[in-house]
Scaffold this motif. Structure first.
Motif, PDB file in Angstrom:
ATOM      1  N   GLY A   1      -6.341  51.962  90.821  1.00 42.94           N
ATOM      2  CA  GLY A   1      -7.377  51.051  91.305  1.00 42.94           C
ATOM      3  C   GLY A   1      -6.969  50.354  92.577  1.00 42.94           C
ATOM      4  N   TRP A   2      -5.684  49.971  92.691  1.00 43.07           N
ATOM      5  CA  TRP A   2      -5.194  49.369  93.937  1.00 43.07           C
ATOM      6  C   TRP A   2      -5.143  50.409  95.060  1.00 43.07           C
ATOM      7  CZ3 TRP A   2      -6.007  44.648  93.655  1.00 43.07           C
ATOM      8  CH2 TRP A   2      -5.619  43.851  92.585  1.00 43.07           C
ATOM      9  N   VAL A   3      -4.782  51.635  94.727  1.00 38.83           N
ATOM     10  CA  VAL A   3      -4.780  52.703  95.740  1.00 38.83           C
ATOM     11  C   VAL A   3      -6.195  52.944  96.251  1.00 38.83           C
ATOM     12  CG1 VAL A   3      -4.353  55.165  96.116  1.00 38.83           C
ATOM     13  CG2 VAL A   3      -2.693  53.791  94.835  1.00 38.83           C
ATOM     14  N   ASN A   4      -7.173  52.910  95.345  1.00 39.91           N
ATOM     15  CA  ASN A   4      -8.566  53.074  95.768  1.00 39.91           C
ATOM     16  C   ASN A   4      -9.004  51.923  96.667  1.00 39.91           C
ATOM     17  OD1 ASN A   4      -8.885  55.473  94.386  1.00 39.91           O
ATOM     18  ND2 ASN A   4      -9.768  54.524  92.571  1.00 39.91           N
ATOM     19  N   ALA A   5      -8.538  50.722  96.374  1.00 42.44           N
ATOM     20  CA  ALA A   5      -8.855  49.579  97.241  1.00 42.44           C
ATOM     21  C   ALA A   5      -8.329  49.830  98.648  1.00 42.44           C
ATOM     22  CB  ALA A   5      -8.246  48.303  96.670  1.00 42.44           C
ATOM     23  N   TYR A   6      -7.114  50.334  98.736  1.00 46.30           N
ATOM     24  CA  TYR A   6      -6.543  50.678 100.049  1.00 46.30           C
ATOM     25  C   TYR A   6      -7.365  51.758 100.730  1.00 46.30           C
ATOM     26  CZ  TYR A   6      -3.574  53.166 103.336  1.00 46.30           C
ATOM     27  OH  TYR A   6      -3.100  53.814 104.450  1.00 46.30           O
ATOM     28  N   SER A   7      -7.752  52.770  99.980  1.00 50.33           N
ATOM     29  CA  SER A   7      -8.514  53.882 100.549  1.00 50.33           C
ATOM     30  C   SER A   7      -9.865  53.426 101.076  1.00 50.33           C
ATOM     31  CB  SER A   7      -8.697  54.961  99.474  1.00 50.33           C
ATOM     32  OG  SER A   7      -9.464  56.040  99.961  1.00 50.33           O
ATOM     33  N   GLU A   8     -10.504  52.498 100.379  1.00 49.59           N
ATOM     34  CA  GLU A   8     -11.850  52.066 100.752  1.00 49.59           C
ATOM     35  C   GLU A   8     -11.859  50.983 101.822  1.00 49.59           C
ATOM     36  OE1 GLU A   8     -12.982  53.053  96.159  1.00 49.59           O
ATOM     37  OE2 GLU A   8     -13.235  50.990  96.873  1.00 49.59           O
TER      38      GLU A   8
ATOM     39  N   TRP B   1      -6.526  48.642 103.750  1.00 47.97           N
ATOM     40  CA  TRP B   1      -5.325  47.848 103.494  1.00 47.97           C
ATOM     41  C   TRP B   1      -5.247  47.531 102.002  1.00 47.97           C
ATOM     42  CZ3 TRP B   1      -1.907  46.291 107.388  1.00 47.97           C
ATOM     43  CH2 TRP B   1      -2.340  46.468 108.712  1.00 47.97           C
ATOM     44  N   LEU B   2      -4.009  47.324 101.537  1.00 47.49           N
ATOM     45  CA  LEU B   2      -3.857  46.770 100.205  1.00 47.49           C
ATOM     46  C   LEU B   2      -4.286  45.303 100.221  1.00 47.49           C
ATOM     47  CD1 LEU B   2      -0.393  48.052  98.898  1.00 47.49           C
ATOM     48  CD2 LEU B   2      -2.646  48.597  97.965  1.00 47.49           C
ATOM     49  N   PRO B   3      -4.997  44.837  99.195  1.00 48.85           N
ATOM     50  CA  PRO B   3      -5.338  43.411  99.135  1.00 48.85           C
ATOM     51  C   PRO B   3      -4.107  42.573  98.819  1.00 48.85           C
ATOM     52  CG  PRO B   3      -6.043  44.515  97.140  1.00 48.85           C
ATOM     53  CD  PRO B   3      -5.548  45.591  98.059  1.00 48.85           C
ATOM     54  N   LYS B   4      -4.137  41.318  99.248  1.00 50.67           N
ATOM     55  CA  LYS B   4      -3.042  40.386  98.973  1.00 50.67           C
ATOM     56  C   LYS B   4      -3.389  39.447  97.814  1.00 50.67           C
ATOM     57  CE  LYS B   4      -1.260  38.582 102.788  1.00 50.67           C
ATOM     58  NZ  LYS B   4      -1.203  37.993 104.158  1.00 50.67           N
ATOM     59  N   TRP B   5      -4.635  39.011  97.749  1.00 48.24           N
ATOM     60  CA  TRP B   5      -5.117  38.188  96.637  1.00 48.24           C
ATOM     61  C   TRP B   5      -6.555  38.616  96.353  1.00 48.24           C
ATOM     62  CZ3 TRP B   5      -6.182  36.275  92.422  1.00 48.24           C
ATOM     63  CH2 TRP B   5      -5.511  35.229  91.797  1.00 48.24           C
TER      64      TRP B   5
ATOM     65  N   LEU C   1      -0.468  58.451  98.434  1.00 47.18           N
ATOM     66  CA  LEU C   1      -1.352  57.458  99.045  1.00 47.18           C
ATOM     67  C   LEU C   1      -0.833  56.047  98.780  1.00 47.18           C
ATOM     68  CD1 LEU C   1      -3.863  57.490 100.779  1.00 47.18           C
ATOM     69  CD2 LEU C   1      -5.257  57.261  98.714  1.00 47.18           C
ATOM     70  N   ALA C   2      -0.239  55.843  97.623  1.00 43.73           N
ATOM     71  CA  ALA C   2       0.362  54.540  97.328  1.00 43.73           C
ATOM     72  C   ALA C   2       1.484  54.233  98.320  1.00 43.73           C
ATOM     73  CB  ALA C   2       0.894  54.519  95.901  1.00 43.73           C
ATOM     74  N   TYR C   3       2.322  55.214  98.593  1.00 45.68           N
ATOM     75  CA  TYR C   3       3.410  55.011  99.560  1.00 45.68           C
ATOM     76  C   TYR C   3       2.863  54.766 100.959  1.00 45.68           C
ATOM     77  CZ  TYR C   3       7.266  56.009 102.688  1.00 45.68           C
ATOM     78  OH  TYR C   3       8.196  55.918 103.686  1.00 45.68           O
ATOM     79  N   GLU C   4       1.795  55.464 101.314  1.00 43.45           N
ATOM     80  CA  GLU C   4       1.166  55.254 102.623  1.00 43.45           C
ATOM     81  C   GLU C   4       0.714  53.810 102.776  1.00 43.45           C
ATOM     82  OE1 GLU C   4      -3.100  56.475 104.427  1.00 43.45           O
ATOM     83  OE2 GLU C   4      -1.828  58.187 103.899  1.00 43.45           O
ATOM     84  N   ALA C   5       0.126  53.266 101.716  1.00 44.70           N
ATOM     85  CA  ALA C   5      -0.352  51.877 101.751  1.00 44.70           C
ATOM     86  C   ALA C   5       0.801  50.909 101.913  1.00 44.70           C
ATOM     87  CB  ALA C   5      -1.137  51.570 100.476  1.00 44.70           C
TER      88      ALA C   5
END
Length: 452
Positions: free
Chosen positions: A326-333, A336-340, A373-377
């Motif tokens: 779900g966090w990886v999808n957030a990055y994809s969409e 960036w990864l969210p912080k909060w 993709l997680a590592y990319e983020a």
């Protein structure tokens, strides 16, 4: 608050933190209506000692809504995207001055929130639907929390009774029922929500709390779900130095925290009307679109990265994998990864501690997410300067950190301001920065990071 004896209703909340505040919130209220006691701020006294407070069940007796003989009682049990509430009103008493009109209300927040009445037919009960747009930020584009609530009557919870009065505004919508009708002594509210659409909320209602299921069915499903979660860790024994009373207190502390650790992060996924596969509305996408798969939200990482996520990696690896994806999808969409996340990008975190969470999952071979993709983020956070016009993403003062290995006082932010909290930022950036520095493969990089 443990000393507060006021019951305003049952709140549908997404609040991950009192500092972050809420989004899409509303209240379900059952009461005996009165011209002087029927507004959005009405409340009743109740006794916490005689109420039920379980993850899967709540009930209370409302002392303000009664007659000389008895009071109104409410009980609720949840589903994934909604729940079922049963209300037992006092028996009708003739020749009394007590107001006895029975009301079921949904309290909104005003502003751009909206509601409407669902008219009863021979096949469908009356109800209330609406859209909540109230939020404290981070909701992105096209945010709406939709709800659909159908109101049944009778002890069986499936009878259809038309209300004697209805009302709907951007602050409150309600149905009122004739107290002289014995069927309205028992009222059952089936309610479901969606972040996608009203149609999706209706689908969620039929999928999770269809009229074929009664209150006890939903109760047992919710109880089993929570028992599965809370029995993943069992306390077998205590040290001899603890008394029996102290052991009970330790049980309370441990399982209360286990319960809270199971509430967040939140999954925003819903089941597709067409395919039955998981889909989600995305607060990270600039257009607020709907995407396939799971989405994770309502976590700030700052404390959770050293508490909640390591716990999940020990006792619930499958669920953790779903959360990480779900966090990886957030990055994809969103890029960036969210912080909060609450539900989308928000500021207030001095670091990017989600990098640690994703890296830890890679090291521990948690199944169920896209490792590359997680590592990319994670690497993007370490080396790419965030845009000056976007809040809640990347590392503020990153150029200075990359140059010196720490952030001196007075350093400039990416938008031209002065960087504050320089010690905290330096320490937080240091935890993850080795990921990009070494340039090894993902698992080696993260392993080094954890050693640091």
């Amino acid at each position: 608050h443990p000393n507060d004896r006021r019951y305003y209703g049952l709140r549908c909340t997404h609040q991950p933190s009192p500092w972050i505040d809420d989004y899409g919130q509303f209240r379900i209220v059952a009461s005996l209506s009165s011209p002087t006691h029927g507004g959005v701020g009405q409340y009743s006294g109740y006794k916490p000692s005689s109420s039920a407070w379980n993850p899967y069940y709540f009930n209370a007796t409302l002392l303000a809504y009664g007659t000389e003989q008895s009071f109104t009682t409410v009980e609720f049990t949840p589903s994934t995207h909604g729940g079922i509430m049963h209300v037992q009103f006092p028996k009708y008493e003739a020749d009394t001055n007590f107001i006895q009109t029975r009301r079921i209300a949904i309290v909104l927040n005003g502003g751009l929130d909206s509601s409407e009445i669902i008219e009863a037919t021979e096949e469908t009960p009356p109800g209330i639907s609406g859209k909540i747009v109230k939020n404290a930020g981070g909701a992105g584009t096209n945010f709406g929390h939709y709800f659909v609530a159908y109101v049944y009557t009778g002890e069986s919870g499936v009878e259809i009774t038309k209300p004697i009065a209805t009302s709907y505004t951007n602050e409150m919508a309600y149905l009122e029922f004739d107290p002289e009708d014995p069927a309205t002594e028992h009222v059952t509210i089936r309610i479901a929500t969606s972040l996608i659409s009203k149609e999706q909320a209706t689908f969620n209602l039929k999928d999770e709390i269809d009229v074929k299921k009664d209150f006890s069915d939903i109760f047992e499903e919710a109880k089993e779900e929570w028992n599965t979660v809370l029995t993943r860790v069992n306390i077998k024994s205590f040290h001899d130095e603890y008394s029996r009373i102290e052991q009970v207190k330790l049980y309370e502390v441990f399982y209360s925290n286990l319960y809270r650790a199971s509430l967040f992060p939140r999954q925003l996924s819903e089941k597709s009307l067409e395919t039955g596969e998981l889909i989600h509305w995305s607060p990270y996408d600039p257009d607020g679109g709907v995407f396939n798969g799971t989405l994770t939200s309502d976590s700030g990482f700052w404390d959770a990265y050293i508490v909640v996520y390591p716990y999940l990696s020990l006792v619930n690896r499958e669920s953790l994998g779903t959360m990480i994806q779900g966090w990886v999808n957030a990055y994809s969409e969103g890029g960036w990864l969210p912080k909060w996340a609450s539900p989308g990008y928000r500021g207030s975190m001095v670091g990017t501690m989600g990098d640690v969470t994703l890296s830890d999952a890679i090291v521990k071979n948690i199944p169920g997410f896209d490792v590359e993709l997680a590592y990319e983020a994670v690497r993007k956070d370490a080396f790419e300067v965030p845009p000056s016009d976007r809040d809640g993403v990347g590392r503020v003062c990153l150029p200075t950190y990359l140059k010196y290995g720490y952030i001196p006082r007075g350093s400039l932010t990416t938008d031209g301001g002065t960087c504050d909290e320089v010690v905290s930022r330096t320490l937080n950036y240091m935890v993850c920065w080795v990921i990009g520095l070494l340039g090894y493969r993902c698992y080696n990089i993260c392993n080094c990071m954890l050693i640091l």
